[in-house]
Design a protein around this motif. Structure first.
Motif, PDB file in Angstrom:
ATOM      1  N   PRO A  10      36.892 -48.539 -51.608  1.00 53.34           N
ATOM      2  CA  PRO A  10      36.751 -48.948 -53.022  1.00 53.34           C
ATOM      3  C   PRO A  10      35.444 -48.819 -53.639  1.00 53.34           C
ATOM      4  O   PRO A  10      35.457 -48.600 -54.913  1.00 53.34           O
ATOM      5  CB  PRO A  10      37.439 -50.338 -53.078  1.00 53.34           C
ATOM      6  N   SER A  11      34.526 -49.367 -53.105  1.00 49.47           N
ATOM      7  CA  SER A  11      33.198 -49.321 -53.484  1.00 49.47           C
ATOM      8  C   SER A  11      32.660 -47.820 -53.809  1.00 49.47           C
ATOM      9  O   SER A  11      31.591 -47.844 -54.289  1.00 49.47           O
ATOM     10  CB  SER A  11      32.214 -50.365 -52.801  1.00 49.47           C
ATOM     11  N   ARG A  12      33.165 -46.941 -53.033  1.00 54.36           N
ATOM     12  CA  ARG A  12      32.703 -45.769 -53.097  1.00 54.36           C
ATOM     13  C   ARG A  12      33.130 -44.978 -54.121  1.00 54.36           C
ATOM     14  O   ARG A  12      32.796 -43.785 -54.570  1.00 54.36           O
ATOM     15  CB  ARG A  12      33.128 -44.940 -51.832  1.00 54.36           C
ATOM     16  N   LEU A  13      34.253 -45.334 -54.799  1.00 54.13           N
ATOM     17  CA  LEU A  13      34.925 -44.695 -55.830  1.00 54.13           C
ATOM     18  C   LEU A  13      33.871 -44.733 -57.151  1.00 54.13           C
ATOM     19  O   LEU A  13      33.349 -45.731 -57.408  1.00 54.13           O
ATOM     20  CB  LEU A  13      36.128 -45.699 -56.227  1.00 54.13           C
ATOM     21  N   PRO A  14      33.812 -43.867 -57.949  1.00 52.04           N
ATOM     22  CA  PRO A  14      33.343 -43.768 -59.293  1.00 52.04           C
ATOM     23  C   PRO A  14      33.838 -44.932 -59.830  1.00 52.04           C
ATOM     24  O   PRO A  14      34.761 -45.235 -59.975  1.00 52.04           O
ATOM     25  CB  PRO A  14      33.487 -42.496 -59.807  1.00 52.04           C
ATOM     26  N   PRO A  15      32.640 -45.909 -60.889  1.00 53.30           N
ATOM     27  CA  PRO A  15      33.058 -46.618 -61.554  1.00 53.30           C
ATOM     28  C   PRO A  15      34.253 -46.641 -62.647  1.00 53.30           C
ATOM     29  O   PRO A  15      35.392 -47.272 -62.725  1.00 53.30           O
ATOM     30  CB  PRO A  15      31.789 -47.053 -62.232  1.00 53.30           C
ATOM     31  N   GLU A  16      34.019 -45.128 -62.884  1.00 52.65           N
ATOM     32  CA  GLU A  16      35.137 -44.795 -64.071  1.00 52.65           C
ATOM     33  C   GLU A  16      36.638 -44.728 -63.705  1.00 52.65           C
ATOM     34  O   GLU A  16      37.608 -45.250 -64.249  1.00 52.65           O
ATOM     35  CB  GLU A  16      34.985 -43.468 -64.644  1.00 52.65           C
ATOM     36  N   LEU A  17      36.646 -44.170 -62.173  1.00 54.24           N
ATOM     37  CA  LEU A  17      38.053 -44.257 -61.549  1.00 54.24           C
ATOM     38  C   LEU A  17      38.415 -45.491 -61.252  1.00 54.24           C
ATOM     39  O   LEU A  17      39.705 -45.935 -61.343  1.00 54.24           O
ATOM     40  CB  LEU A  17      37.962 -43.385 -60.336  1.00 54.24           C
ATOM     41  N   LEU A  18      37.656 -46.453 -60.654  1.00 47.47           N
ATOM     42  CA  LEU A  18      38.061 -47.779 -60.289  1.00 47.47           C
ATOM     43  C   LEU A  18      38.535 -48.639 -61.594  1.00 47.47           C
ATOM     44  O   LEU A  18      39.619 -49.119 -61.619  1.00 47.47           O
ATOM     45  CB  LEU A  18      36.770 -48.278 -59.657  1.00 47.47           C
ATOM     46  N   ALA A  19      37.754 -48.420 -62.653  1.00 47.51           N
ATOM     47  CA  ALA A  19      38.349 -49.008 -63.911  1.00 47.51           C
ATOM     48  C   ALA A  19      39.646 -48.657 -64.570  1.00 47.51           C
ATOM     49  O   ALA A  19      40.512 -49.391 -64.785  1.00 47.51           O
ATOM     50  CB  ALA A  19      37.139 -48.621 -65.090  1.00 47.51           C
ATOM     51  N   GLU A  20      39.880 -47.501 -64.152  1.00 52.91           N
ATOM     52  CA  GLU A  20      41.318 -46.909 -64.439  1.00 52.91           C
ATOM     53  C   GLU A  20      42.175 -47.652 -63.694  1.00 52.91           C
ATOM     54  O   GLU A  20      43.426 -47.698 -64.003  1.00 52.91           O
ATOM     55  CB  GLU A  20      41.393 -45.276 -64.168  1.00 52.91           C
ATOM     56  N   VAL A  21      41.848 -47.587 -62.414  1.00 54.44           N
ATOM     57  CA  VAL A  21      42.763 -48.494 -61.424  1.00 54.44           C
ATOM     58  C   VAL A  21      43.083 -50.046 -62.067  1.00 54.44           C
ATOM     59  O   VAL A  21      44.250 -50.496 -62.125  1.00 54.44           O
ATOM     60  CB  VAL A  21      42.187 -48.502 -59.995  1.00 54.44           C
ATOM     61  N   PHE A  22      41.939 -50.576 -62.531  1.00 55.27           N
ATOM     62  CA  PHE A  22      42.236 -51.892 -63.156  1.00 55.27           C
ATOM     63  C   PHE A  22      43.012 -51.777 -64.307  1.00 55.27           C
ATOM     64  O   PHE A  22      43.683 -52.936 -64.398  1.00 55.27           O
ATOM     65  CB  PHE A  22      40.728 -52.377 -63.392  1.00 55.27           C
ATOM     66  N   ILE A  23      42.960 -50.952 -65.031  1.00 57.92           N
ATOM     67  CA  ILE A  23      43.672 -51.079 -66.303  1.00 57.92           C
ATOM     68  C   ILE A  23      45.336 -50.897 -65.718  1.00 57.92           C
ATOM     69  O   ILE A  23      46.083 -51.809 -66.365  1.00 57.92           O
ATOM     70  CB  ILE A  23      43.693 -49.542 -66.875  1.00 57.92           C
ATOM     71  N   GLY A  83      44.763 -62.104 -67.149  1.00 61.61           N
ATOM     72  CA  GLY A  83      44.284 -62.663 -65.864  1.00 61.61           C
ATOM     73  C   GLY A  83      44.051 -61.905 -64.801  1.00 61.61           C
ATOM     74  O   GLY A  83      43.233 -62.338 -64.077  1.00 61.61           O
ATOM     75  N   ASP A  84      44.961 -60.723 -64.872  1.00 60.16           N
ATOM     76  CA  ASP A  84      44.679 -60.049 -63.436  1.00 60.16           C
ATOM     77  C   ASP A  84      43.189 -59.171 -63.505  1.00 60.16           C
ATOM     78  O   ASP A  84      42.574 -59.141 -62.571  1.00 60.16           O
ATOM     79  CB  ASP A  84      45.726 -58.907 -63.401  1.00 60.16           C
ATOM     80  N   VAL A  85      42.848 -59.077 -64.699  1.00 57.14           N
ATOM     81  CA  VAL A  85      41.553 -58.424 -64.797  1.00 57.14           C
ATOM     82  C   VAL A  85      40.483 -59.405 -64.477  1.00 57.14           C
ATOM     83  O   VAL A  85      39.482 -58.908 -63.738  1.00 57.14           O
ATOM     84  CB  VAL A  85      41.402 -57.961 -66.320  1.00 57.14           C
ATOM     85  N   VAL A  86      40.596 -60.557 -64.733  1.00 58.62           N
ATOM     86  CA  VAL A  86      39.852 -61.804 -64.690  1.00 58.62           C
ATOM     87  C   VAL A  86      39.650 -61.817 -63.019  1.00 58.62           C
ATOM     88  O   VAL A  86      38.498 -61.776 -62.384  1.00 58.62           O
ATOM     89  CB  VAL A  86      40.014 -62.929 -65.295  1.00 58.62           C
ATOM     90  N   ALA A  87      40.941 -61.824 -62.491  1.00 52.61           N
ATOM     91  CA  ALA A  87      40.888 -62.087 -61.169  1.00 52.61           C
ATOM     92  C   ALA A  87      40.386 -60.905 -60.077  1.00 52.61           C
ATOM     93  O   ALA A  87      39.612 -61.239 -59.235  1.00 52.61           O
ATOM     94  CB  ALA A  87      42.703 -62.116 -60.386  1.00 52.61           C
ATOM     95  N   VAL A  88      40.333 -59.691 -60.796  1.00 53.35           N
ATOM     96  CA  VAL A  88      39.968 -58.552 -60.409  1.00 53.35           C
ATOM     97  C   VAL A  88      38.085 -58.390 -60.195  1.00 53.35           C
ATOM     98  O   VAL A  88      37.283 -58.212 -59.289  1.00 53.35           O
ATOM     99  CB  VAL A  88      40.235 -57.125 -60.599  1.00 53.35           C
ATOM    100  N   SER A  89      37.795 -59.157 -61.417  1.00 54.87           N
ATOM    101  CA  SER A  89      36.459 -59.260 -61.771  1.00 54.87           C
ATOM    102  C   SER A  89      35.772 -60.161 -60.588  1.00 54.87           C
ATOM    103  O   SER A  89      34.676 -60.374 -60.849  1.00 54.87           O
ATOM    104  CB  SER A  89      36.137 -59.692 -63.130  1.00 54.87           C
ATOM    105  N   HIS A  90      36.576 -61.185 -60.005  1.00 57.24           N
ATOM    106  CA  HIS A  90      35.975 -62.192 -58.969  1.00 57.24           C
ATOM    107  C   HIS A  90      36.085 -61.716 -57.861  1.00 57.24           C
ATOM    108  O   HIS A  90      35.866 -62.363 -56.811  1.00 57.24           O
ATOM    109  CB  HIS A  90      36.983 -63.426 -59.360  1.00 57.24           C
ATOM    110  N   VAL A  91      36.715 -60.330 -57.411  1.00 57.56           N
ATOM    111  CA  VAL A  91      36.710 -59.967 -55.942  1.00 57.56           C
ATOM    112  C   VAL A  91      35.377 -59.931 -55.224  1.00 57.56           C
ATOM    113  O   VAL A  91      35.087 -60.430 -54.156  1.00 57.56           O
ATOM    114  CB  VAL A  91      37.662 -58.537 -55.811  1.00 57.56           C
ATOM    115  N   CYS A  92      34.293 -59.189 -55.974  1.00 58.06           N
ATOM    116  CA  CYS A  92      33.089 -58.812 -55.277  1.00 58.06           C
ATOM    117  C   CYS A  92      32.093 -58.546 -56.631  1.00 58.06           C
ATOM    118  O   CYS A  92      32.753 -58.352 -57.627  1.00 58.06           O
ATOM    119  CB  CYS A  92      33.263 -57.867 -54.226  1.00 58.06           C
ATOM    120  N   TYR A  93      31.213 -58.661 -56.298  1.00 59.52           N
ATOM    121  CA  TYR A  93      29.950 -58.154 -57.405  1.00 59.52           C
ATOM    122  C   TYR A  93      30.279 -56.808 -57.900  1.00 59.52           C
ATOM    123  O   TYR A  93      29.904 -56.503 -59.133  1.00 59.52           O
ATOM    124  CB  TYR A  93      28.327 -58.185 -56.572  1.00 59.52           C
TER     125      TYR A  93
END
Length: 157
Positions: free
Chosen positions: A25-38, A56-66
Protein backbone atom coordinates in the motif's frame (compact mmCIF):
# COMPACT_ATOMS: atom_id res chain seq x y z
CA UNK A 1 17.53 7.28 31.72
CA UNK A 2 14.34 8.94 30.46
CA UNK A 3 16.26 10.79 27.72
CA UNK A 4 17.75 7.48 26.54
CA UNK A 5 14.29 5.90 26.49
CA UNK A 6 12.92 8.80 24.42
CA UNK A 7 15.86 8.53 22.01
CA UNK A 8 15.36 4.78 21.53
CA UNK A 9 11.61 5.26 21.09
CA UNK A 10 12.19 7.89 18.36
CA UNK A 11 14.72 5.62 16.63
CA UNK A 12 12.27 2.70 16.74
CA UNK A 13 9.61 4.93 15.18
CA UNK A 14 11.95 5.81 12.33
CA UNK A 15 12.79 2.15 11.72
CA UNK A 16 9.06 1.34 11.67
CA UNK A 17 8.43 4.06 9.08
CA UNK A 18 11.25 2.75 6.92
CA UNK A 19 9.86 -0.79 7.06
CA UNK A 20 6.38 0.47 6.18
CA UNK A 21 7.79 2.09 3.03
CA UNK A 22 8.34 -1.40 1.61
CA UNK A 23 4.74 -2.56 2.00
CA UNK A 24 2.49 -2.71 -1.07
CA UNK A 25 0.00 0.00 0.00
CA UNK A 26 2.85 2.42 0.64
CA UNK A 27 4.00 2.00 -2.94
CA UNK A 28 0.68 3.27 -4.31
CA UNK A 29 0.70 6.86 -5.53
CA UNK A 30 -0.89 9.13 -2.89
CA UNK A 31 -3.72 10.09 -5.28
CA UNK A 32 -4.73 6.45 -5.74
CA UNK A 33 -4.49 5.68 -2.03
CA UNK A 34 -6.72 8.70 -1.30
CA UNK A 35 -9.29 7.37 -3.80
CA UNK A 36 -9.31 4.07 -1.89
CA UNK A 37 -9.85 5.98 1.35
CA UNK A 38 -12.87 7.74 -0.16
CA UNK A 39 -14.66 4.38 -0.33
CA UNK A 40 -14.43 4.16 3.46
CA UNK A 41 -16.53 7.28 3.83
CA UNK A 42 -20.16 6.55 4.72
CA UNK A 43 -21.28 9.23 2.24
CA UNK A 44 -19.67 7.44 -0.71
CA UNK A 45 -22.44 6.58 -3.20
CA UNK A 46 -20.51 3.53 -4.42
CA UNK A 47 -20.57 1.89 -0.99
CA UNK A 48 -23.54 3.49 0.73
CA UNK A 49 -26.62 5.00 -0.93
CA UNK A 50 -27.18 7.47 1.90
CA UNK A 51 -25.06 8.97 4.64
CA UNK A 52 -25.03 7.05 7.89
CA UNK A 53 -22.13 8.23 9.98
CA UNK A 54 -19.19 10.54 10.30
CA UNK A 55 -15.61 10.75 9.14
CA UNK A 56 -14.75 8.00 11.65
CA UNK A 57 -13.36 5.54 9.10
CA UNK A 58 -11.18 8.21 7.53
CA UNK A 59 -9.88 9.11 10.99
CA UNK A 60 -9.14 5.43 11.66
CA UNK A 61 -7.23 5.15 8.37
CA UNK A 62 -5.23 8.24 9.26
CA UNK A 63 -4.02 6.42 12.38
CA UNK A 64 -2.76 3.28 10.62
CA UNK A 65 0.70 4.56 9.84
CA UNK A 66 2.60 7.76 9.18
CA UNK A 67 2.31 7.47 5.39
CA UNK A 68 -1.44 6.89 5.44
CA UNK A 69 -1.92 9.82 7.82
CA UNK A 70 0.07 12.11 5.54
CA UNK A 71 -1.97 11.00 2.52
CA UNK A 72 -5.30 11.40 4.35
CA UNK A 73 -4.41 14.88 5.60
CA UNK A 74 -3.28 16.02 2.14
CA UNK A 75 -6.65 15.37 0.49
CA UNK A 76 -9.38 17.78 1.68
CA UNK A 77 -12.12 15.88 -0.14
CA UNK A 78 -11.73 13.04 2.39
CA UNK A 79 -12.89 15.39 5.13
CA UNK A 80 -15.70 17.12 3.26
CA UNK A 81 -18.50 14.85 4.52
CA UNK A 82 -19.48 15.85 8.03
CA UNK A 83 -21.92 14.25 10.44
CA UNK A 84 -23.24 16.35 13.29
CA UNK A 85 -22.98 13.40 15.63
CA UNK A 86 -22.22 14.96 18.97
CA UNK A 87 -18.53 15.77 18.72
CA UNK A 88 -17.89 19.48 18.07
CA UNK A 89 -14.13 18.86 18.05
CA UNK A 90 -14.55 16.37 15.19
CA UNK A 91 -16.69 18.87 13.27
CA UNK A 92 -14.08 21.60 13.78
CA UNK A 93 -11.29 19.26 12.63
CA UNK A 94 -13.25 18.20 9.54
CA UNK A 95 -13.99 21.83 8.66
CA UNK A 96 -10.29 22.67 8.91
CA UNK A 97 -9.08 19.58 7.05
CA UNK A 98 -11.64 19.96 4.26
CA UNK A 99 -10.09 23.37 3.45
CA UNK A 100 -12.25 24.95 0.73
CA UNK A 101 -14.03 21.78 -0.45
CA UNK A 102 -17.80 21.68 -0.74
CA UNK A 103 -19.42 20.00 2.25
CA UNK A 104 -22.08 17.33 2.62
CA UNK A 105 -23.62 17.50 6.08
CA UNK A 106 -25.57 14.78 7.89
CA UNK A 107 -27.83 16.36 10.51
CA UNK A 108 -29.50 14.02 13.00
CA UNK A 109 -31.67 15.29 15.85
CA UNK A 110 -32.66 11.74 16.89
CA UNK A 111 -29.41 10.94 18.70
CA UNK A 112 -29.62 14.05 20.86
CA UNK A 113 -33.30 13.62 21.70
CA UNK A 114 -32.54 10.19 23.19
CA UNK A 115 -29.50 11.34 25.17
CA UNK A 116 -26.80 9.83 22.94
CA UNK A 117 -25.07 13.17 22.43
CA UNK A 118 -23.55 15.58 24.91
CA UNK A 119 -23.89 18.48 22.48
CA UNK A 120 -26.95 19.45 20.51
CA UNK A 121 -26.80 19.43 16.72
CA UNK A 122 -27.66 23.13 16.93
CA UNK A 123 -24.33 23.80 18.67
CA UNK A 124 -22.55 22.10 15.81
CA UNK A 125 -24.69 23.92 13.25
CA UNK A 126 -23.31 27.14 14.74
CA UNK A 127 -19.86 25.95 13.67
CA UNK A 128 -21.16 25.38 10.15
CA UNK A 129 -22.75 28.82 9.84
CA UNK A 130 -19.37 30.35 9.05
CA UNK A 131 -18.94 27.80 6.26
CA UNK A 132 -22.48 27.86 4.88
CA UNK A 133 -21.18 28.99 1.49
CA UNK A 134 -19.42 25.60 1.20
CA UNK A 135 -22.38 23.37 2.17
CA UNK A 136 -23.48 21.50 -0.94
CA UNK A 137 -26.07 19.26 0.68
CA UNK A 138 -27.73 18.79 4.04
CA UNK A 139 -29.03 15.33 4.89
CA UNK A 140 -31.57 14.55 7.57
CA UNK A 141 -32.68 10.99 8.48
CA UNK A 142 -36.34 11.88 8.03
CA UNK A 143 -35.67 12.84 4.42
CA UNK A 144 -34.95 10.35 1.65
CA UNK A 145 -32.76 12.73 -0.28
CA UNK A 146 -30.30 15.52 0.31
CA UNK A 147 -31.48 19.08 0.53
CA UNK A 148 -29.80 21.16 -2.15
CA UNK A 149 -28.44 24.17 -0.30
CA UNK A 150 -27.92 26.39 -3.34
CA UNK A 151 -30.97 28.48 -2.45
CA UNK A 152 -29.76 28.84 1.14
CA UNK A 153 -26.29 29.92 0.02
CA UNK A 154 -27.78 32.59 -2.22
CA UNK A 155 -29.60 34.08 0.80
CA UNK A 156 -26.45 34.27 2.95
CA UNK A 157 -23.51 36.00 1.24
Amino acid sequence: MEARYDSLKAELCLVGRRLNEFTQPSRLPPELLAEVFIYLNPFCPATNPGPAGSTGDVVAVSHVCYHWREVALQFPRLWSNIALDGNPDAVAAALTRSKSSELNVWYDTYLHSYGFQRHTPEEQLDQLCKELHRVRSLWHPDEFHALDTTALRNRFP
